[in-house]
Design an enzyme around this catalytic site. Structure first.
Site, short mmCIF file in Angstrom:
data_model
loop_
_atom_site.label_atom_id
_atom_site.label_comp_id
_atom_site.label_asym_id
_atom_site.label_seq_id
_atom_site.Cartn_x
_atom_site.Cartn_y
_atom_site.Cartn_z
N HIS A 289 0.84 -1.21 0.00
CA HIS A 289 0.00 0.00 0.00
C HIS A 289 0.87 1.25 0.00
CE1 HIS A 289 -3.15 -2.58 2.24
NE2 HIS A 289 -3.58 -2.42 1.01
N LYS B 275 -17.39 -6.87 6.31
CA LYS B 275 -16.11 -7.48 6.64
C LYS B 275 -15.81 -7.36 8.13
CE LYS B 275 -13.11 -7.16 2.59
NZ LYS B 275 -11.86 -6.58 2.11
N ARG C 49 -1.24 -6.55 -8.06
CA ARG C 49 -0.05 -7.35 -7.75
C ARG C 49 0.14 -8.52 -8.71
NH1 ARG C 49 -2.14 -8.79 -2.06
NH2 ARG C 49 -3.83 -9.05 -3.50
N SER D 153 -3.02 -7.62 2.76
CA SER D 153 -3.47 -7.44 4.14
C SER D 153 -3.92 -8.77 4.74
CB SER D 153 -4.63 -6.43 4.19
OG SER D 153 -4.17 -5.14 3.88
#
Length: 159
Positions: free
Chosen positions: A17, A41, A90, A128
């Site tokens: 990040h 979440k 990514r 994460s």
């Protein structure tokens, strides 16, 4: 003024990040790092904690602000006067999901452009979710989380 939104959950903030923030900052006049409120979440850190960590990390960079938002990203981007949405990619699996989101955002707000940025190769496997998993087992976070936040993140995840 060129304004971009870099949205995410940032739960927790990773070196990936941080790399994207630094890359995106160079491309626009104003970068808004925006933490999404997502009640669906379960998070390791509250939205307020994530905003505070990002603000600490960003420091006094005049072109970068950190905030949070609810609802649709395109509505938030419009409220900020943004022309761009920044997304980190990514791997190809990220791109497939991000591509679908970008197409939907374009349908909802054709004036917004999505910009995909790749982090440095050494952060391509950092997420994460993996940081939470490694941290919950007491693993070493030195290659995953910014140094300024590492101890706080490690302590929370180890609980």
């Amino acid at each position: 003024m060129r304004t971009a939104i870099y949205p995410g959950s940032f739960d927790p903030v990773t070196l990936g990040h941080w790399d994207i923030i630094q890359r995106a900052e160079k491309l626009v006049d104003k970068l808004v790092v925006a933490v999404l409120h997502n009640p669906a979440k379960t998070s390791a850190f509250s939205v307020e904690e994530r905003v505070a960590m990002l603000r600490e990390l960003v420091g006094d960079r005049p072109s970068v602000t950190v905030t949070s938002f609810h609802g649709l990203l395109v509505d938030f981007a419009k409220s900020q006067g943004a022309q761009f949405i920044v997304r980190g990619v990514r791997a190809f699996s990220d791109f497939e999901y991000e591509f679908q989101m970008a197409l939907m955002n374009r349908k909802l707000a054709p004036e917004l452009e999505t910009v995909f940025l790749m982090p440095k190769e050494k952060y391509s496997a950092v997420s994460s979710r993996l940081v939470r998993e490694i941290g919950s087992m007491g693993g070493n976070l030195s290659e995953l989380v910014p140094e300024a936040l590492r101890e706080r993140v490690a302590q929370r995840l180890a609980k």
